[in-house]
Design a protein around this motif. Structure first.
Motif, PDB file in Angstrom:
ATOM      1  N   THR A   1     -21.209 -71.130  12.556  1.00 20.97           N
ATOM      2  CA  THR A   1     -20.455 -71.490  11.456  1.00 20.97           C
ATOM      3  C   THR A   1     -18.867 -71.757  11.954  1.00 20.97           C
ATOM      4  O   THR A   1     -18.534 -71.670  13.051  1.00 20.97           O
ATOM      5  N   GLU A   2     -18.231 -72.360  11.152  1.00 21.65           N
ATOM      6  CA  GLU A   2     -16.826 -72.585  11.279  1.00 21.65           C
ATOM      7  C   GLU A   2     -16.045 -71.105  11.657  1.00 21.65           C
ATOM      8  O   GLU A   2     -15.050 -71.503  12.674  1.00 21.65           O
ATOM      9  N   LYS A   3     -16.402 -70.169  11.139  1.00 27.25           N
ATOM     10  CA  LYS A   3     -15.531 -68.879  11.696  1.00 27.25           C
ATOM     11  C   LYS A   3     -15.860 -68.507  13.122  1.00 27.25           C
ATOM     12  O   LYS A   3     -15.015 -68.230  13.649  1.00 27.25           O
ATOM     13  N   ASP A   4     -17.158 -68.894  13.471  1.00 24.94           N
ATOM     14  CA  ASP A   4     -17.497 -68.705  14.821  1.00 24.94           C
ATOM     15  C   ASP A   4     -16.861 -69.625  15.839  1.00 24.94           C
ATOM     16  O   ASP A   4     -16.410 -69.212  17.002  1.00 24.94           O
ATOM     17  N   ALA A   5     -16.693 -70.894  15.328  1.00 28.06           N
ATOM     18  CA  ALA A   5     -16.270 -72.186  16.064  1.00 28.06           C
ATOM     19  C   ALA A   5     -14.753 -71.625  16.667  1.00 28.06           C
ATOM     20  O   ALA A   5     -14.340 -72.156  17.920  1.00 28.06           O
ATOM     21  N   VAL A   6     -13.854 -71.254  15.642  1.00 24.19           N
ATOM     22  CA  VAL A   6     -12.662 -70.736  15.950  1.00 24.19           C
ATOM     23  C   VAL A   6     -12.436 -70.116  17.413  1.00 24.19           C
ATOM     24  O   VAL A   6     -11.522 -69.759  18.007  1.00 24.19           O
TER      25      VAL A   6
ATOM     26  N   VAL B   1       0.677 -67.093  11.733  1.00 22.44           N
ATOM     27  CA  VAL B   1      -0.373 -67.586  12.358  1.00 22.44           C
ATOM     28  C   VAL B   1      -0.369 -69.052  12.001  1.00 22.44           C
ATOM     29  O   VAL B   1      -0.173 -69.683  11.053  1.00 22.44           O
ATOM     30  N   THR B   2      -0.364 -69.936  13.268  1.00 19.48           N
ATOM     31  CA  THR B   2      -0.186 -71.261  13.388  1.00 19.48           C
ATOM     32  C   THR B   2      -1.528 -71.906  13.861  1.00 19.48           C
ATOM     33  O   THR B   2      -2.378 -71.197  14.321  1.00 19.48           O
ATOM     34  N   LYS B   3      -1.605 -73.330  13.758  1.00 24.06           N
ATOM     35  CA  LYS B   3      -2.881 -73.935  14.374  1.00 24.06           C
ATOM     36  C   LYS B   3      -2.857 -73.630  16.064  1.00 24.06           C
ATOM     37  O   LYS B   3      -3.713 -74.146  16.460  1.00 24.06           O
ATOM     38  N   GLN B   4      -1.728 -73.434  16.397  1.00 22.21           N
ATOM     39  CA  GLN B   4      -1.744 -72.964  18.181  1.00 22.21           C
ATOM     40  C   GLN B   4      -2.103 -71.669  18.371  1.00 22.21           C
ATOM     41  O   GLN B   4      -2.177 -71.298  19.570  1.00 22.21           O
ATOM     42  N   SER B   5      -2.188 -70.723  17.363  1.00 25.09           N
ATOM     43  CA  SER B   5      -2.542 -69.308  17.913  1.00 25.09           C
ATOM     44  C   SER B   5      -4.078 -69.176  18.258  1.00 25.09           C
ATOM     45  O   SER B   5      -4.748 -69.988  18.148  1.00 25.09           O
ATOM     46  N   SER B   6      -4.254 -68.041  19.003  1.00 26.29           N
ATOM     47  CA  SER B   6      -5.285 -67.983  19.414  1.00 26.29           C
ATOM     48  C   SER B   6      -6.192 -67.042  18.533  1.00 26.29           C
ATOM     49  O   SER B   6      -5.808 -65.997  17.847  1.00 26.29           O
ATOM     50  N   ALA B   7      -7.497 -67.589  18.035  1.00 21.95           N
ATOM     51  CA  ALA B   7      -8.319 -66.679  17.282  1.00 21.95           C
ATOM     52  C   ALA B   7      -8.573 -65.149  17.458  1.00 21.95           C
ATOM     53  O   ALA B   7      -8.766 -64.385  16.929  1.00 21.95           O
ATOM     54  N   GLU B   8      -8.758 -65.139  18.870  1.00 24.37           N
ATOM     55  CA  GLU B   8      -8.871 -64.020  19.609  1.00 24.37           C
ATOM     56  C   GLU B   8      -7.903 -62.919  19.405  1.00 24.37           C
ATOM     57  O   GLU B   8      -7.990 -61.796  18.803  1.00 24.37           O
TER      58      GLU B   8
ATOM     59  N   PRO C   1      -8.263 -65.676   9.649  1.00 25.34           N
ATOM     60  CA  PRO C   1      -6.759 -66.107   9.342  1.00 25.34           C
ATOM     61  C   PRO C   1      -6.743 -67.676  10.117  1.00 25.34           C
ATOM     62  O   PRO C   1      -6.078 -68.397   9.532  1.00 25.34           O
ATOM     63  N   MET C   2      -7.326 -67.630  11.358  1.00 25.00           N
ATOM     64  CA  MET C   2      -7.241 -68.910  12.150  1.00 25.00           C
ATOM     65  C   MET C   2      -7.962 -70.061  11.076  1.00 25.00           C
ATOM     66  O   MET C   2      -7.409 -71.016  11.236  1.00 25.00           O
ATOM     67  N   LEU C   3      -9.069 -69.726  10.909  1.00 19.84           N
ATOM     68  CA  LEU C   3      -9.825 -70.762  10.039  1.00 19.84           C
ATOM     69  C   LEU C   3      -9.315 -71.113   8.747  1.00 19.84           C
ATOM     70  O   LEU C   3      -9.058 -72.453   8.497  1.00 19.84           O
ATOM     71  N   ILE C   4      -8.468 -70.353   8.068  1.00 23.60           N
ATOM     72  CA  ILE C   4      -7.833 -70.568   6.689  1.00 23.60           C
ATOM     73  C   ILE C   4      -6.625 -71.648   7.230  1.00 23.60           C
ATOM     74  O   ILE C   4      -6.467 -72.565   6.415  1.00 23.60           O
ATOM     75  N   VAL C   5      -5.780 -71.290   8.142  1.00 22.72           N
ATOM     76  CA  VAL C   5      -4.847 -72.192   8.762  1.00 22.72           C
ATOM     77  C   VAL C   5      -5.226 -73.426   9.262  1.00 22.72           C
ATOM     78  O   VAL C   5      -4.565 -74.414   8.828  1.00 22.72           O
TER      79      VAL C   5
END
Length: 334
Positions: free
Chosen positions: A284-289, A95-102, A108-112
């Motif tokens: 939340t930040e988790k929703d925002a991704v 998982v990278t910052k360019q990955s899709s949260a979907e 995982p997206m939030l943590i990265v």
């Protein structure tokens, strides 16, 4: 679920199924301990951050906090996650910052995005660890959730407990919300109490919001800018009321709140229906991704950071450094 917080007729109706769940889990654990079922030993130490109850305990902020604390002190850390809710079929996957949260999952997206830590997802955590070690030189693996994933051997176990809801009615699934009984806590190295009143030997964690970040522009403003304003709040996390209560305690007037299922996907029409376009929408930040692609100008997310006392910070980190054979360095800012 409210059903899991108290005992009712339905609880006793489901109790035989809970007994069956407990018996199966105990047999499974016995088979792993007797090495009848195979488990994987990582070549580097593994620390599990998990829980004994279903969702919404504040596990992800703990993982973020721990990664940041270790990074600041020079520990090369990687994270593995099951990637719950991920739509990808390709495992294991970095998982990278360019990955899709979907595709890779919201947590995982939030943590990265918060830490930049090397992170891999797969239902098979052995695959994730092997992928990380093939591409990074690491000192420690943190597994986000997976306390009950006994196919992976671990060296240190942390459990996060909701300080307000604790263990609900005390039943395991499906009559209650527990995956394992509270007696399991006697076997772990650390118990973290998220809010509420910690019990003896538990470490109190407070979730601290400082800013709100605009999903559309990336602008960051003090959360105090929203005090006294009429806002709408939404949350697709394990326990949405915690987010709403936090905002109200800050002095933000919520004219409407909307809770969604944990890890739920969103679309523009669904969220546009929550607001008239004038009032800020807080999430939340988790929703925002998952909402970045269709964000509106007045949509904001409120990141929270785990906060521990200086004493708890030392108690949490020093054993890890001792286990790794490294010298623990105190930091003035925790």
């Amino acid at each position: 679920m409210k059903l899991w917080q108290s005992t009712s007729f339905i609880t006793w109706l489901l109790a035989p199924f809970s007994l069956l769940f407990w018996l199966v889990s105990q047999i499974r654990l016995f088979l792993f301990r007797k090495k009848i079922l195979k488990s994987y030993r990582s070549p580097i130490p593994v620390l599990v951050v998990g829980n004994i109850s279903v969702g919404g305990n504040g596990k992800t902020p703990v993982v973020v906090w721990l990664v940041e604390q270790l990074q600041q002190r020079g520990v090369k850390v990687g994270v593995v996650s099951r990637g719950y809710g991920a739509k990808t079929k390709q495992f294991p996957q970095l998982v990278t910052k360019q990955s899709s949260a979907e595709m890779v999952g919201d947590e995982p997206m939030l943590i990265v995005q918060r830490t930049g830590v090397p992170l891999a997802i797969s239902p098979n955590r052995q695959q994730s660890i092997e992928l990380l070690l093939s591409q990074f030189e690491l000192d420690l693996i943190i597994t986000d959730d997976g306390l009950q994933h006994y196919a992976l051997q671990r060296d240190i176990e942390w459990v996060v407990v909701d300080g307000e809801r604790r263990f609900g009615n005390g039943f395991v699934l499906p009559a209650g919300g527990l995956r394992e009984l509270p007696s399991r806590l006697k076997q772990v190295q650390v118990v973290i109490c998220n809010g509420g009143t910690p019990q003896v030997d538990e470490h109190l964690m407070q979730l601290e919001p400082k800013v709100a970040v605009n999903l559309h522009s990336g602008e960051s403003v003090p959360i105090s800018d929203f005090i006294g304003k009429h806002c709408i709040a939404m949350a697709g996390i394990g326990h949405p009321p915690r987010f709403f209560t936090m905002l109200e305690k800050l002095g933000i007037h919520l004219v409407r709140t909307q809770g969604f299922a944990d890890h739920q996907d969103f679309n523009a029409q669904q969220l546009l229906a929550l607001t008239d376009g004038q009032q800020p929408l807080l999430m939340t930040e988790k929703d925002a991704v998952k909402c970045q692609a269709f964000a509106q100008e007045n949509w904001w997310y409120v990141p929270v950071s785990a906060k521990f006392s200086e004493k708890s910070t030392a108690c949490l980190l020093e054993p890890i450094f001792k286990f790794l054979g490294k010298e623990y360095e105190r930091k003035t800012s925790q």
